[in-house]
Write a protein that holds these residues in place. Structure first.
Motif, PDB file in Angstrom:
ATOM      1  N   ILE A  93       0.901  -1.121  -0.045  1.00 10.23           N
ATOM      2  CA  ILE A  93       0.110  -0.074  -0.186  1.00 10.23           C
ATOM      3  C   ILE A  93       0.915   1.251  -0.153  1.00 10.23           C
ATOM      4  O   ILE A  93       1.731   1.503   0.980  1.00 10.23           O
ATOM      5  CB  ILE A  93      -0.936   0.040   1.252  1.00 10.23           C
ATOM      6  CG1 ILE A  93      -1.827  -0.915   1.240  1.00 10.23           C
ATOM      7  CG2 ILE A  93      -1.748   1.294   1.094  1.00 10.23           C
ATOM      8  CD1 ILE A  93      -2.903  -1.129   2.408  1.00 10.23           C
TER       9      ILE A  93
ATOM     10  N   TYR B 131      -2.645   2.460  10.883  1.00 12.97           N
ATOM     11  CA  TYR B 131      -2.998   1.053  10.753  1.00 12.97           C
ATOM     12  C   TYR B 131      -2.904   0.382  11.684  1.00 12.97           C
ATOM     13  O   TYR B 131      -3.495  -0.608  12.194  1.00 12.97           O
ATOM     14  CB  TYR B 131      -2.059   0.771   9.550  1.00 12.97           C
ATOM     15  CG  TYR B 131      -2.411   1.064   8.230  1.00 12.97           C
ATOM     16  CD1 TYR B 131      -3.404   0.128   7.345  1.00 12.97           C
ATOM     17  CD2 TYR B 131      -2.244   2.098   7.615  1.00 12.97           C
ATOM     18  CE1 TYR B 131      -3.590   0.322   6.084  1.00 12.97           C
ATOM     19  CE2 TYR B 131      -2.688   2.665   6.240  1.00 12.97           C
ATOM     20  CZ  TYR B 131      -3.337   1.885   5.652  1.00 12.97           C
ATOM     21  OH  TYR B 131      -3.614   1.879   4.471  1.00 12.97           O
TER      22      TYR B 131
ATOM     23  N   PRO C 232     -11.208   3.132  -3.650  1.00 14.96           N
ATOM     24  CA  PRO C 232     -10.318   2.549  -2.779  1.00 14.96           C
ATOM     25  C   PRO C 232      -9.133   1.871  -3.489  1.00 14.96           C
ATOM     26  O   PRO C 232      -9.240   1.404  -4.497  1.00 14.96           O
ATOM     27  CB  PRO C 232     -11.116   1.614  -2.117  1.00 14.96           C
ATOM     28  CG  PRO C 232     -12.724   2.023  -2.290  1.00 14.96           C
ATOM     29  CD  PRO C 232     -12.586   2.467  -3.620  1.00 14.96           C
ATOM     30  N   TYR C 233      -8.066   1.976  -2.651  1.00 19.55           N
ATOM     31  CA  TYR C 233      -6.750   1.372  -3.286  1.00 19.55           C
ATOM     32  C   TYR C 233      -6.894  -0.206  -3.057  1.00 19.55           C
ATOM     33  O   TYR C 233      -6.452  -0.982  -3.764  1.00 19.55           O
ATOM     34  CB  TYR C 233      -5.576   2.024  -2.362  1.00 19.55           C
ATOM     35  CG  TYR C 233      -4.358   1.374  -3.062  1.00 19.55           C
ATOM     36  CD1 TYR C 233      -3.659   1.902  -4.381  1.00 19.55           C
ATOM     37  CD2 TYR C 233      -3.553   0.241  -2.526  1.00 19.55           C
ATOM     38  CE1 TYR C 233      -2.530   1.322  -4.657  1.00 19.55           C
ATOM     39  CE2 TYR C 233      -2.473  -0.303  -3.183  1.00 19.55           C
ATOM     40  CZ  TYR C 233      -1.923   0.308  -4.164  1.00 19.55           C
ATOM     41  OH  TYR C 233      -0.906  -0.247  -4.753  1.00 19.55           O
ATOM     42  N   THR C 234      -7.300  -0.388  -1.864  1.00 26.25           N
ATOM     43  CA  THR C 234      -7.675  -1.751  -1.373  1.00 26.25           C
ATOM     44  C   THR C 234      -8.704  -2.003  -0.683  1.00 26.25           C
ATOM     45  O   THR C 234      -9.424  -1.013  -0.107  1.00 26.25           O
ATOM     46  CB  THR C 234      -6.312  -2.585  -1.067  1.00 26.25           C
ATOM     47  OG1 THR C 234      -6.457  -4.151  -1.162  1.00 26.25           O
ATOM     48  CG2 THR C 234      -6.043  -2.068   0.534  1.00 26.25           C
ATOM     49  N   GLN C 235      -9.125  -3.152  -0.174  1.00 27.33           N
ATOM     50  CA  GLN C 235     -10.095  -3.622   0.697  1.00 27.33           C
ATOM     51  C   GLN C 235      -9.637  -4.403   1.825  1.00 27.33           C
ATOM     52  O   GLN C 235      -8.769  -5.206   1.411  1.00 27.33           O
ATOM     53  CB  GLN C 235     -11.719  -3.877   0.062  1.00 27.33           C
ATOM     54  CG  GLN C 235     -11.464  -5.314  -0.532  1.00 27.33           C
ATOM     55  CD  GLN C 235     -12.627  -5.707  -1.275  1.00 27.33           C
ATOM     56  OE1 GLN C 235     -13.281  -4.906  -1.881  1.00 27.33           O
ATOM     57  NE2 GLN C 235     -13.408  -7.047  -0.959  1.00 27.33           N
TER      58      GLN C 235
ATOM     59  N   ASP D 296      -7.176   6.754   4.859  1.00 20.22           N
ATOM     60  CA  ASP D 296      -6.136   6.058   5.822  1.00 20.22           C
ATOM     61  C   ASP D 296      -5.124   7.304   6.198  1.00 20.22           C
ATOM     62  O   ASP D 296      -3.938   7.113   6.782  1.00 20.22           O
ATOM     63  CB  ASP D 296      -5.472   5.129   5.058  1.00 20.22           C
ATOM     64  CG  ASP D 296      -4.437   5.414   4.201  1.00 20.22           C
ATOM     65  OD1 ASP D 296      -4.345   6.720   3.594  1.00 20.22           O
ATOM     66  OD2 ASP D 296      -3.575   4.675   3.710  1.00 20.22           O
TER      67      ASP D 296
ATOM     68  N   ASN E   1      -4.662   7.301   0.583  1.00 19.59           N
ATOM     69  CA  ASN E   1      -5.474   6.672   0.279  1.00 19.59           C
ATOM     70  C   ASN E   1      -6.883   6.274   0.749  1.00 19.59           C
ATOM     71  O   ASN E   1      -6.973   6.485   2.031  1.00 19.59           O
ATOM     72  CB  ASN E   1      -4.836   4.970   0.479  1.00 19.59           C
ATOM     73  CG  ASN E   1      -3.401   4.683   0.046  1.00 19.59           C
ATOM     74  OD1 ASN E   1      -3.183   4.880  -1.213  1.00 19.59           O
ATOM     75  ND2 ASN E   1      -2.459   4.804   0.903  1.00 19.59           N
ATOM     76  N   TYR E   2      -7.976   5.977  -0.135  1.00 19.81           N
ATOM     77  CA  TYR E   2      -9.005   5.502   0.386  1.00 19.81           C
ATOM     78  C   TYR E   2      -9.069   3.792   0.646  1.00 19.81           C
ATOM     79  O   TYR E   2      -8.345   3.025  -0.115  1.00 19.81           O
ATOM     80  CB  TYR E   2     -10.335   5.674  -0.419  1.00 19.81           C
ATOM     81  CG  TYR E   2     -10.549   7.115  -0.485  1.00 19.81           C
ATOM     82  CD1 TYR E   2     -10.944   7.899   0.923  1.00 19.81           C
ATOM     83  CD2 TYR E   2     -10.731   7.980  -1.347  1.00 19.81           C
ATOM     84  CE1 TYR E   2     -11.342   9.218   0.892  1.00 19.81           C
ATOM     85  CE2 TYR E   2     -11.071   9.390  -1.397  1.00 19.81           C
ATOM     86  CZ  TYR E   2     -11.310   9.861  -0.343  1.00 19.81           C
ATOM     87  OH  TYR E   2     -11.771  11.146  -0.305  1.00 19.81           O
ATOM     88  N   ILE E   3      -9.487   3.260   1.621  1.00 18.92           N
ATOM     89  CA  ILE E   3      -9.556   1.781   1.835  1.00 18.92           C
ATOM     90  C   ILE E   3     -10.825   1.341   2.093  1.00 18.92           C
ATOM     91  O   ILE E   3     -11.571   1.989   3.031  1.00 18.92           O
ATOM     92  CB  ILE E   3      -8.594   1.563   2.979  1.00 18.92           C
ATOM     93  CG1 ILE E   3      -7.282   2.181   3.065  1.00 18.92           C
ATOM     94  CG2 ILE E   3      -8.791  -0.022   3.376  1.00 18.92           C
ATOM     95  CD1 ILE E   3      -6.434   1.372   1.922  1.00 18.92           C
TER      96      ILE E   3
END
Length: 131
Positions: free
Chosen positions: A8, A20, A79-82, A119, A123-125
């Protein structure tokens, strides 16, 4: 073939580490200096400590195309990831109380419930729950 590490991109590794671990609840697994202020900094889920690691990658600081991509995702609200959670509603409530900002409140799409958080590191997660 299996997944060992996902990366990330973050703009500040120390800030990302705090977010995180203190907000999302991940555990620090590796933290090794890589020259300059860069670190090989990985996290794991409390529930799967031997599972895949998240690498908090300082790429946007050193590789302009990564920063451009990260900015474009943020601008588009993508989102970059989930991360999967047992209950999106419960996590939304817990994280909101910790001051985490959401761009999308808990919503349902088909057979999934999701919410999208910022975050604080570019990033959006998405957090998701299978219904």
């Amino acid at each position: 073939m299996k997944v060992n590490i996902i990366s990330i991109p973050v703009r500040d590794q120390e800030k990302a580490l705090k977010f995180y671990t203190e907000k999302l609840g991940f555990l620090k697994k590796k933290d090794k200096p890589m020259g300059g202020e860069n670190r090989w900094l990985t996290l794991v889920s409390k529930e799967a400590q031997e599972g895949p690691e998240i690498l908090l990658e300082p790429a946007p600081l050193h590789f302009e195309p990564c920063k451009v991509f990260q900015d474009a995702l943020m601008e588009a609200g993508i989102p970059y990831t989930q991360f999967d959670v047992e209950s999106v509603d419960a996590e939304y409530e817990r994280l909101t109380k910790l001051g985490v900002e959401f761009s999308v409140k808990p919503s349902t799409m088909g057979t999934a419930k999701y919410a999208v958080l910022n975050d604080t590191c570019g990033n959006y997660i998405a957090i998701t729950e299978e219904l």
